[in-house]
Design an enzyme around this catalytic site. Structure first.
Site, PDB file in Angstrom:
ATOM      1  N   HIS A 133       1.199   3.650  -2.660  1.00 51.77           N
ATOM      2  CA  HIS A 133       2.457   4.197  -3.273  1.00 51.77           C
ATOM      3  C   HIS A 133       2.292   5.477  -4.205  1.00 51.77           C
ATOM      4  CE1 HIS A 133       1.079   1.484  -6.313  1.00 51.77           C
ATOM      5  NE2 HIS A 133       1.786   2.071  -7.278  1.00 51.77           N
TER       6      HIS A 133
ATOM      7  N   HIS B 143       3.817   8.126  -7.264  1.00 55.45           N
ATOM      8  CA  HIS B 143       4.761   8.064  -8.192  1.00 55.45           C
ATOM      9  C   HIS B 143       5.396   9.583  -8.293  1.00 55.45           C
ATOM     10  CE1 HIS B 143       3.377   4.358 -10.507  1.00 55.45           C
ATOM     11  NE2 HIS B 143       2.229   4.541  -9.746  1.00 55.45           N
TER      12      HIS B 143
END
Length: 142
Positions: free
Chosen positions: A101, A103
């Site tokens: 992932h 940010h």
């Protein structure tokens, strides 16, 4: 194969709710539940991949396009003048959820957030030695 306890896989499947801001066939983006700054978004591949090194290269364009599109929207929505894109790999680098992932952290001038302290190399020889080691490691991967 995805682990049964992956919170992001559960979010993708709709088993856990999220504040979704973007979705396409390969990517999902949603607000972080513990934001560094308001508007902090996570951009994830829908398919489970533990980290950057497990991501197939074929997902790169979709993830980058989503980061750019969502990043622009987040900045506009919260009035940010900048955006940090951060991606952690392995526990020692701060990865907490082991599903790749990114940010997207909106920033403003003078917000006081400092993400990392830079420390210069002691000398040019030390810097050159690290560069040589990286080049050698790259050559061994080919």
């Amino acid at each position: 194969m995805e682990p049964a306890d992956c919170i992001f896989c559960k979010i993708v499947k709709g088993e856990i709710p999220c504040a979704k801001v973007y979705e396409d066939g390969q990517v999902l983006a949603f607000l972080d539940i513990a934001p560094v700054t308001p508007g902090h978004v996570l951009v994830i591949p829908k398919a489970h991949h533990a980290d950057l090194f497990a991501l197939p290269d074929s997902l790169g364009a979709a993830l980058l396009a989503a980061q750019k599109r969502v990043g622009r929207a987040v900045m506009a929505a919260v009035g940010a003048s900048g955006l940090n894109v951060q991606q952690n790999n392995a526990a020692s680098a701060g990865q907490v959820v082991f599903h790749a992932h990114y940010h997207l952290i909106p920033r403003r001038e003078g917000d006081g957030l400092r993400l990392w302290p830079g420390t210069p190399y002691a000398d040019a020889a030390g810097m050159a030695a690290v560069a040589a080691a990286v080049r050698e490691a790259l050559a061994s991967l080919e």
